[in-house]
Design a protein around this motif. Structure first.
Motif, PDB file in Angstrom:
ATOM      1  N   HIS A   1       0.837  -1.206   0.000  1.00  0.00           N
ATOM      2  CA  HIS A   1       0.000   0.000   0.000  1.00  0.00           C
ATOM      3  C   HIS A   1       0.877   1.263   0.000  1.00  0.00           C
ATOM      4  O   HIS A   1       2.036   1.209  -0.408  1.00  0.00           O
ATOM      5  CB  HIS A   1      -0.994  -0.038   1.153  1.00  0.00           C
ATOM      6  CG  HIS A   1      -1.676  -1.377   1.263  1.00  0.00           C
ATOM      7  ND1 HIS A   1      -2.603  -1.804   0.351  1.00  0.00           N
ATOM      8  CD2 HIS A   1      -1.515  -2.392   2.159  1.00  0.00           C
ATOM      9  CE1 HIS A   1      -3.012  -3.030   0.670  1.00  0.00           C
ATOM     10  NE2 HIS A   1      -2.358  -3.414   1.759  1.00  0.00           N
ATOM     11  N   ASN A   2       0.351   2.373   0.440  1.00  0.00           N
ATOM     12  CA  ASN A   2       1.056   3.649   0.449  1.00  0.00           C
ATOM     13  C   ASN A   2       0.328   4.515   1.479  1.00  0.00           C
ATOM     14  O   ASN A   2      -0.910   4.554   1.477  1.00  0.00           O
ATOM     15  CB  ASN A   2       0.996   4.295  -0.945  1.00  0.00           C
ATOM     16  CG  ASN A   2       1.735   5.611  -1.048  1.00  0.00           C
ATOM     17  OD1 ASN A   2       1.608   6.476  -0.185  1.00  0.00           O
ATOM     18  ND2 ASN A   2       2.475   5.793  -2.125  1.00  0.00           N
TER      19      ASN A   2
ATOM     20  N   ASN B   1      -2.482   6.607   0.020  1.00  0.00           N
ATOM     21  CA  ASN B   1      -3.495   6.035  -0.874  1.00  0.00           C
ATOM     22  C   ASN B   1      -4.903   6.526  -0.573  1.00  0.00           C
ATOM     23  O   ASN B   1      -5.719   6.699  -1.485  1.00  0.00           O
ATOM     24  CB  ASN B   1      -3.479   4.504  -0.778  1.00  0.00           C
ATOM     25  CG  ASN B   1      -2.505   3.852  -1.745  1.00  0.00           C
ATOM     26  OD1 ASN B   1      -1.827   4.529  -2.506  1.00  0.00           O
ATOM     27  ND2 ASN B   1      -2.435   2.538  -1.709  1.00  0.00           N
TER      28      ASN B   1
ATOM     29  N   HIS C   1      -6.327   9.243  -2.633  1.00  0.00           N
ATOM     30  CA  HIS C   1      -6.366   9.048  -4.090  1.00  0.00           C
ATOM     31  C   HIS C   1      -7.236   7.844  -4.440  1.00  0.00           C
ATOM     32  O   HIS C   1      -6.804   6.933  -5.145  1.00  0.00           O
ATOM     33  CB  HIS C   1      -4.947   8.874  -4.622  1.00  0.00           C
ATOM     34  CG  HIS C   1      -4.055  10.049  -4.389  1.00  0.00           C
ATOM     35  ND1 HIS C   1      -3.995  11.122  -5.249  1.00  0.00           N
ATOM     36  CD2 HIS C   1      -3.216  10.330  -3.362  1.00  0.00           C
ATOM     37  CE1 HIS C   1      -3.144  12.024  -4.773  1.00  0.00           C
ATOM     38  NE2 HIS C   1      -2.659  11.560  -3.627  1.00  0.00           N
TER      39      HIS C   1
ATOM     40  N   ILE D   1      -6.502   4.733  -7.211  1.00  0.00           N
ATOM     41  CA  ILE D   1      -6.196   3.359  -6.805  1.00  0.00           C
ATOM     42  C   ILE D   1      -7.330   2.390  -7.138  1.00  0.00           C
ATOM     43  O   ILE D   1      -7.117   1.168  -7.151  1.00  0.00           O
ATOM     44  CB  ILE D   1      -5.845   3.261  -5.304  1.00  0.00           C
ATOM     45  CG1 ILE D   1      -7.042   3.589  -4.427  1.00  0.00           C
ATOM     46  CG2 ILE D   1      -4.646   4.124  -4.978  1.00  0.00           C
ATOM     47  CD1 ILE D   1      -6.792   3.327  -2.951  1.00  0.00           C
TER      48      ILE D   1
ATOM     49  N   ASP E   1      -4.701  -0.641  -6.439  1.00  0.00           N
ATOM     50  CA  ASP E   1      -4.181  -0.837  -5.084  1.00  0.00           C
ATOM     51  C   ASP E   1      -5.325  -0.620  -4.101  1.00  0.00           C
ATOM     52  O   ASP E   1      -6.457  -0.343  -4.511  1.00  0.00           O
ATOM     53  CB  ASP E   1      -3.028   0.141  -4.812  1.00  0.00           C
ATOM     54  CG  ASP E   1      -2.089  -0.311  -3.688  1.00  0.00           C
ATOM     55  OD1 ASP E   1      -2.340  -1.371  -3.092  1.00  0.00           O
ATOM     56  OD2 ASP E   1      -1.116   0.412  -3.398  1.00  0.00           O
TER      57      ASP E   1
ATOM     58  N   THR F   1      -6.178   0.953   0.199  1.00  0.00           N
ATOM     59  CA  THR F   1      -5.625   1.736   1.301  1.00  0.00           C
ATOM     60  C   THR F   1      -4.970   0.851   2.343  1.00  0.00           C
ATOM     61  O   THR F   1      -4.175   1.315   3.151  1.00  0.00           O
ATOM     62  CB  THR F   1      -6.721   2.562   1.995  1.00  0.00           C
ATOM     63  OG1 THR F   1      -7.727   1.675   2.490  1.00  0.00           O
ATOM     64  CG2 THR F   1      -7.343   3.556   1.033  1.00  0.00           C
TER      65      THR F   1
ATOM     66  N   TYR G   1       0.622   8.026  -4.568  1.00  0.00           N
ATOM     67  CA  TYR G   1      -0.159   6.822  -4.300  1.00  0.00           C
ATOM     68  C   TYR G   1       0.543   5.635  -4.977  1.00  0.00           C
ATOM     69  O   TYR G   1       1.441   5.797  -5.790  1.00  0.00           O
ATOM     70  CB  TYR G   1      -1.598   6.948  -4.828  1.00  0.00           C
ATOM     71  CG  TYR G   1      -1.704   7.029  -6.332  1.00  0.00           C
ATOM     72  CD1 TYR G   1      -1.848   5.879  -7.112  1.00  0.00           C
ATOM     73  CD2 TYR G   1      -1.645   8.253  -6.990  1.00  0.00           C
ATOM     74  CE1 TYR G   1      -1.933   5.961  -8.494  1.00  0.00           C
ATOM     75  CE2 TYR G   1      -1.736   8.345  -8.365  1.00  0.00           C
ATOM     76  CZ  TYR G   1      -1.878   7.192  -9.119  1.00  0.00           C
ATOM     77  OH  TYR G   1      -1.955   7.270 -10.480  1.00  0.00           O
ATOM     78  N   GLY G   2       0.088   4.437  -4.624  1.00  0.00           N
ATOM     79  CA  GLY G   2       0.629   3.241  -5.252  1.00  0.00           C
ATOM     80  C   GLY G   2       2.091   2.981  -4.924  1.00  0.00           C
ATOM     81  O   GLY G   2       2.553   3.380  -3.841  1.00  0.00           O
TER      82      GLY G   2
ATOM     83  N   CYS H   1       0.782   0.763  -8.480  1.00  0.00           N
ATOM     84  CA  CYS H   1      -0.225  -0.256  -8.719  1.00  0.00           C
ATOM     85  C   CYS H   1       0.418  -1.637  -8.638  1.00  0.00           C
ATOM     86  O   CYS H   1       1.638  -1.781  -8.752  1.00  0.00           O
ATOM     87  CB  CYS H   1      -0.861  -0.061 -10.095  1.00  0.00           C
ATOM     88  SG  CYS H   1      -1.770   1.484 -10.280  1.00  0.00           S
TER      89      CYS H   1
END
Length: 325
Positions: A115-116, A119, A122, A126, A140, A142, A184-185, A187
């Protein structure tokens, strides 16, 4: 990681997947389970920070309870316990950290922190579908969190930093798929490509589960045989199993944590064919769910800086054992 998110569909009848451990992991896990017996009798290990997490939204990332208020020189607040690693801002995003001289000189390890932390900001990005070889899935998720709001994405990144420090001391070249250096990500398909393009000798994807209370322990996820569409795991199934067995055995030995009591039939090993991160890999790769964030006892471990250091050490020693043969 919850079993109800993208790239992690619910397994079918997990208790029916019972199988004996191979000889290699049996020897390691048996020794580790002795440590588990001591752990269970003494009530576990903690550094005083476990369970002291500040309250927060389950979807919003929060700092680990044992995070020092004032990081040491050369560390950022995001690299607590990172062993003096340089700040991600000091090198280009995605750059491979330089390796030291040691027994793993020339070996490349990719650590994939699941994850990130950003996330949740976004969701549109995702949630978009990506091709994972056999089918399409969301980019992806959260991730999950403890009931007190300690995010899985914070946990995985912290353990990744600790592992990077340990493995670099062994001479390995270490690359992270993300280091809080992107919004984010990445993926799930890109996470696989990062390991492939690095020609990694081993890849480990770090996670923590989001199962029900009372479900405890870790499990390592191995790739199954897949040869469909853009996915072909046939060449990596055997070495990935060896990597997974060594990671599982060393994780038990170092942390004293027992294998999962709700999946894997007590072996700590689960084979999956539905994960894009494994299906698209062309190099040895496994996932590890280090514990269940939704169980109070497991959460107390996962939020302990001392235990996270043991987790990083156990996983790293499994990698070292695999790479040295």
């Amino acid at each position: 990681m919850s079993y109800t998110g993208p790239d992690f569909d619910p397994p079918r009848n997990p208790r029916s997947r019972r199988r004996p451990l191979t000889v290699a992991v049996a020897a390691l896990v048996c020794g580790g389970l002795l440590g588990w017996g001591v752990y269970a009798a003494t009530g576990g290990t903690d550094d005083g920070g476990a369970g002291a997490e500040a309250k927060g939204s389950p979807s919003a990332p929060s700092r680990a309870p044992s995070q020092p208020a004032s990081p040491s020189a050369g560390n950022t607040g995001n690299t607590e316990g990172g062993g003096g690693e340089e700040s991600p801002a000091s090198r280009p995003p995605g750059a491979t950290a330089p390796a030291a001289t040691g027994p793993l000189k020339g070996k490349v390890v990719v650590i994939d922190p699941g994850h990130n932390p950003a996330n949740f900001r976004h969701t549109a990005e995702i949630n978009r579908q990506v091709d994972v070889g056999t089918h399409r899935k969301e980019c992806d998720t959260t991730g999950t969190s403890t009931n007190d709001g300690y995010a899985e994405a914070e946990f995985t990144l912290d353990v990744a930093h600790r592992m990077r420090a340990l493995l670099r001391k062994q001479g390995a070249t270490v690359k992270l798929t993300q280091d809080r250096d992107r919004p984010y990500g990445p993926c799930v398909d890109e996470r696989a490509r990062i390991g492939n393009e690095a020609k990694a000798d081993a890849v480990v994807s770090l996670h923590a589960d989001g199962s029900g209370s009372g479900n405890r322990g870790f499990h390592v996820i191995l790739p199954g045989v897949v040869n469909s569409g853009g996915a072909d795991t046939r060449a990596i199934v055997a070495p990935s199993r060896e990597l997974g067995e060594r990671v599982a055995g060393n994780f038990v030995r170092v942390t004293g944590t027992a294998p999962s009591n709700y999946i894997g039939g007590g072996t700590g090993l689960v084979t999956r064919k539905d994960l894009g991160g494994l299906n698209l890999s062309t190099v040895p790769k496994v996932f590890i769910e280090c514990g269940n964030m939704r169980d109070g006892k497991d959460a107390a471990l996962l939020t302990s800086g001392a235990w996270r250091q043991k987790a990083a050490q156990g996983i790293s020693e499994g990698i070292v054992s695999f790479l040295r043969g």
